[in-house]
Design a protein around this motif. Structure first.
Motif, short mmCIF file in Angstrom:
data_model
loop_
_atom_site.label_atom_id
_atom_site.label_comp_id
_atom_site.label_asym_id
_atom_site.label_seq_id
_atom_site.Cartn_x
_atom_site.Cartn_y
_atom_site.Cartn_z
N UNK A 53 0.84 -1.20 0.00
CA UNK A 53 0.00 0.00 0.00
C UNK A 53 0.87 1.25 0.00
N UNK A 54 0.40 2.25 -0.65
CA UNK A 54 1.09 3.53 -0.70
C UNK A 54 0.56 4.40 0.43
N UNK A 55 1.47 4.95 1.25
CA UNK A 55 1.01 5.75 2.39
C UNK A 55 0.75 7.20 1.98
N UNK A 56 1.18 7.61 0.81
CA UNK A 56 1.00 9.00 0.36
C UNK A 56 -0.20 9.10 -0.57
N UNK A 57 -0.91 10.21 -0.47
CA UNK A 57 -2.01 10.47 -1.40
C UNK A 57 -2.15 11.97 -1.62
N UNK A 58 -2.64 12.30 -2.79
CA UNK A 58 -2.89 13.69 -3.16
C UNK A 58 -4.39 13.94 -3.18
N UNK A 59 -4.77 15.12 -2.74
CA UNK A 59 -6.18 15.48 -2.68
C UNK A 59 -6.36 16.83 -3.36
N UNK A 60 -7.38 16.94 -4.20
CA UNK A 60 -7.68 18.19 -4.89
C UNK A 60 -9.09 18.63 -4.54
N UNK A 61 -9.21 19.91 -4.18
CA UNK A 61 -10.51 20.51 -3.92
C UNK A 61 -10.69 21.62 -4.96
N UNK A 62 -11.69 21.49 -5.80
CA UNK A 62 -11.93 22.47 -6.85
C UNK A 62 -13.20 23.25 -6.54
N UNK A 63 -13.08 24.57 -6.56
CA UNK A 63 -14.22 25.46 -6.35
C UNK A 63 -14.51 26.14 -7.68
N UNK A 64 -15.67 25.85 -8.24
CA UNK A 64 -16.05 26.43 -9.53
C UNK A 64 -16.87 27.69 -9.31
N UNK A 65 -16.51 28.74 -10.05
CA UNK A 65 -17.26 30.00 -9.97
C UNK A 65 -18.37 30.02 -10.99
N UNK A 66 -19.13 31.07 -10.96
CA UNK A 66 -20.23 31.22 -11.91
C UNK A 66 -19.68 31.60 -13.27
N UNK A 67 -20.28 31.06 -14.30
CA UNK A 67 -19.88 31.42 -15.66
C UNK A 67 -20.74 32.53 -16.24
N UNK A 68 -21.98 32.61 -15.80
CA UNK A 68 -22.89 33.62 -16.33
C UNK A 68 -23.46 34.44 -15.17
N UNK A 69 -23.49 35.73 -15.34
CA UNK A 69 -24.08 36.62 -14.36
C UNK A 69 -25.35 37.21 -14.94
N UNK A 70 -26.43 37.09 -14.22
CA UNK A 70 -27.71 37.62 -14.67
C UNK A 70 -28.06 38.85 -13.84
N UNK A 71 -28.08 39.98 -14.49
CA UNK A 71 -28.47 41.21 -13.82
C UNK A 71 -29.96 41.37 -14.01
N UNK A 72 -30.69 41.36 -12.90
CA UNK A 72 -32.15 41.43 -13.01
C UNK A 72 -32.68 42.56 -12.15
N UNK A 73 -32.77 43.74 -12.75
CA UNK A 73 -33.36 44.88 -12.08
C UNK A 73 -34.80 45.09 -12.54
N UNK A 74 -35.29 44.21 -13.40
CA UNK A 74 -36.63 44.38 -13.93
C UNK A 74 -37.72 43.97 -12.95
N UNK A 75 -37.39 43.09 -12.02
CA UNK A 75 -38.43 42.55 -11.14
C UNK A 75 -38.32 43.10 -9.72
#
Length: 126
Positions: A53-75
């Motif tokens: 067994x390998x005692x070492x491991x790598x861990x990745x945490x990915x945080x995805x942001x928004x791709x589209x911004x919707x400006x809604x001042x109409x409502x």
């Protein structure tokens, strides 16, 4: 407000390297450095390690942001529209300059000091 928009649209990855249960290195912008034990285990045979067994491991945490911004001042509701209008009006008037006040005594010089009364009476404020 611009900082909030920027933070909500940015994506990033946190990469961590664990050796056993201990965190050896973590990186936000590149790859995390290993402890060197994973290289030693690849060179040695499976008999040298515990049950292969390998005692070492790598861990990745990915945080995805928004791709589209919707400006809604109409409502906006009526109360929200009134709030925005009063806020903008108050903010604009906050930086409005004050008129110069005309003082009637600016043309007259102050009286001349004949004697320094505080020196004559030897009273000093400390």
């Amino acid at each position: 407000m611009a900082l909030l928009v920027m933070l909500s649209t940015v994506s990033f990855t946190i990469e961590s390297h664990y050796c056993g249960d201990f965190l050896v290195d973590s990186s936000y912008f590149g790859s995390a450095e290993s402890c060197g034990m994973d290289l030693a285990q690849t060179k040695s045979s499976k008999e040298d390690t515990l049950e292969g067994k390998n005692c070492c491991n790598n861990e990745q945490i990915t945080v995805n942001g928004q791709n589209e911004l919707n400006v809604s001042f109409d409502n906006l509701t009526n109360d929200q529209q009134i709030f925005v209008a009063t806020f903008v009006y108050a903010y604009i008037n906050l930086f409005e300059g004050l008129e110069n006040e005309v003082s009637s005594f600016s043309q007259y010089p102050p009286p001349l000091i004949v004697k320094n009364i505080y020196k004559l009476d030897e009273t000093y404020l400390i």
